[in-house]
Design a protein around this motif. Structure first.
Motif, short mmCIF file in Angstrom:
data_model
loop_
_atom_site.label_atom_id
_atom_site.label_comp_id
_atom_site.label_asym_id
_atom_site.label_seq_id
_atom_site.Cartn_x
_atom_site.Cartn_y
_atom_site.Cartn_z
N ASP A 1 -75.07 8.12 49.45
CA ASP A 1 -76.24 8.96 49.20
C ASP A 1 -77.18 8.21 48.27
OD1 ASP A 1 -78.01 11.01 48.05
OD2 ASP A 1 -76.65 12.45 48.98
N LEU A 2 -78.46 8.19 48.59
CA LEU A 2 -79.44 7.50 47.76
C LEU A 2 -79.40 7.97 46.32
CD1 LEU A 2 -81.86 5.52 47.62
CD2 LEU A 2 -83.34 7.45 48.23
N ARG A 3 -79.00 9.23 46.09
CA ARG A 3 -78.94 9.76 44.73
C ARG A 3 -77.79 9.16 43.93
NH1 ARG A 3 -80.45 13.82 48.14
NH2 ARG A 3 -82.34 15.00 47.59
N GLU A 4 -76.96 8.36 44.56
CA GLU A 4 -75.85 7.69 43.86
C GLU A 4 -75.98 6.18 44.05
OE1 GLU A 4 -72.40 9.53 45.58
OE2 GLU A 4 -72.65 11.37 44.41
N PRO A 5 -77.03 5.58 43.48
CA PRO A 5 -77.30 4.16 43.73
C PRO A 5 -76.19 3.23 43.24
CG PRO A 5 -78.71 5.01 41.98
CD PRO A 5 -78.05 6.20 42.61
N ASP A 6 -75.53 3.58 42.15
CA ASP A 6 -74.49 2.70 41.63
C ASP A 6 -73.32 2.58 42.62
OD1 ASP A 6 -76.00 2.32 39.34
OD2 ASP A 6 -74.98 3.93 38.23
N GLN A 7 -72.97 3.70 43.26
CA GLN A 7 -71.90 3.66 44.26
C GLN A 7 -72.33 2.82 45.46
OE1 GLN A 7 -70.62 7.51 45.69
NE2 GLN A 7 -69.61 6.63 47.49
N ILE A 8 -73.58 2.96 45.88
CA ILE A 8 -74.07 2.16 47.00
C ILE A 8 -73.99 0.68 46.67
CG2 ILE A 8 -76.19 1.52 48.24
CD1 ILE A 8 -76.98 4.48 48.17
N LEU A 9 -74.43 0.31 45.48
CA LEU A 9 -74.43 -1.10 45.08
C LEU A 9 -73.01 -1.65 45.02
CD1 LEU A 9 -77.16 -0.83 42.32
CD2 LEU A 9 -77.38 -2.11 44.47
N ALA A 10 -72.08 -0.85 44.50
CA ALA A 10 -70.70 -1.32 44.39
C ALA A 10 -70.10 -1.56 45.77
CB ALA A 10 -69.87 -0.29 43.61
N GLU A 11 -70.35 -0.67 46.72
CA GLU A 11 -69.78 -0.84 48.05
C GLU A 11 -70.50 -1.94 48.83
OE1 GLU A 11 -68.50 2.47 50.31
OE2 GLU A 11 -68.59 3.86 48.62
#
Length: 284
Positions: free
Chosen positions: A137-147
């Motif tokens: 979800d765009l609202r969770e950018p840190d998770q996106i970056l980590a994955e």
């Protein structure tokens, strides 16, 4: 499509096909087949209020191709993070990038289960490159970056693609904050690519069409002015011609045809300065 890919791309029985969805409406406007009656009905109603919306959807897709050809070609970018993928159609990010540079690595991100099913079945890489899909979800950018870091090296330049996604964040301050957190992860020499809906061209007709969209479709949309859209690029070196209607960002002009018609989707491409990583972004 191979039979196994077609089977994998079938929607889960749990999907509610009676409720229209932005990804499927957009697919309908682009001439795709991954949509249902509710999507077509909603899409037709919006198009009746704003006949230019189909041209806008196609101009948006054409902008993606031109931007990626520039990035993979002249700019030499070999890593792409495409957040808000939408349903696969023709000329997806990895297809355009890997046609120019087969070793390109692409990570797609979306939070729609239907998009997830299609992407895993259909978005396949060249042998030289890589293509991955992150459910995020765009609202969770840190998770996106980590994955995304499983596939992309954020110590090297990355093209961050935020196409048709930031207008689904209703709060403008939150949208700036999210973009800022993503920019802060980019190495010098990276690029940010954005397009975002506005009403700068068609005014009240576009605003009424979006009000209807927000009554019948998901997720909701928030229009922003070209000046507000330009603020997403604060701290970066904005490429010519700046933030403009996506149809007029470095168009493929035919001799004597003149400039293409403007659409209510404004876009820009900017480069991360060589001196530092991205700023945290404006607060509001």
């Amino acid at each position: 499509m191979p039979a196994d890919a077609a089977a994998a791309a079938q929607p889960d029985p749990g999907f509610d096909t009676t409720v229209s969805h932005s990804a499927r409406i957009w697919n309908y406007w682009l001439g795709g087949k991954d949509n249902y009656a509710a999507d077509r009905e909603a899409g037709d109603k919006v198009a009746a209020m704003l006949p230019s919306i189909v041209a806008q959807a196609r101009a948006d897709r054409a902008f993606l191709g031109r931007a990626i050809r520039y990035l993979a070609g002249e700019a030499g970018i070999r890593q792409f993070l495409d957040i808000g993928t939408g349903l696969p159609t023709a000329e997806n990010t990895h297809e355009v990038a890997q046609r120019v540079a087969p070793e390109s690595r692409i990570v797609y991100v979306d939070n729609d289960p239907l998009v997830l099913v299609h992407a895993r079945a259909l978005l396949t890489s060249t042998p030289q490159g890589a293509c991955d899909y992150v459910e995020g979800d765009l609202r969770e950018p840190d998770q996106i970056l980590a994955e995304a870091a499983r596939t992309l090296d954020f110590a090297q330049p990355v093209a961050l693609m935020l196409l048709g996604i930031l207008h689904h964040i209703p709060d403008t301050g939150e949208a700036y904050s999210i973009a800022g957190r993503l920019k802060a992860a980019l190495a010098p020499g990276s690029f940010l690519v954005i397009n975002h809906s506005t009403s700068a061209v068609h005014g009240q007709a576009m605003e009424e069409a979006v009000r209807h969209w927000n009554r019948v479709g998901t997720p909701s949309m928030t229009l922003r002015s070209p000046e507000q859209i330009a603020r997403f690029f604060d701290g970066l070196d904005l490429l010519e011609p700046g933030v403009v209607s996506c149809s007029r960002w470095r168009p493929d002009l035919i001799a004597s045809s003149g400039q293409p018609a403007e659409v209510d989707e404004f876009a820009g491409v900017a480069r991360m300065p060589a001196t530092s990583r991205g700023p945290s972004g404006p607060a509001g």
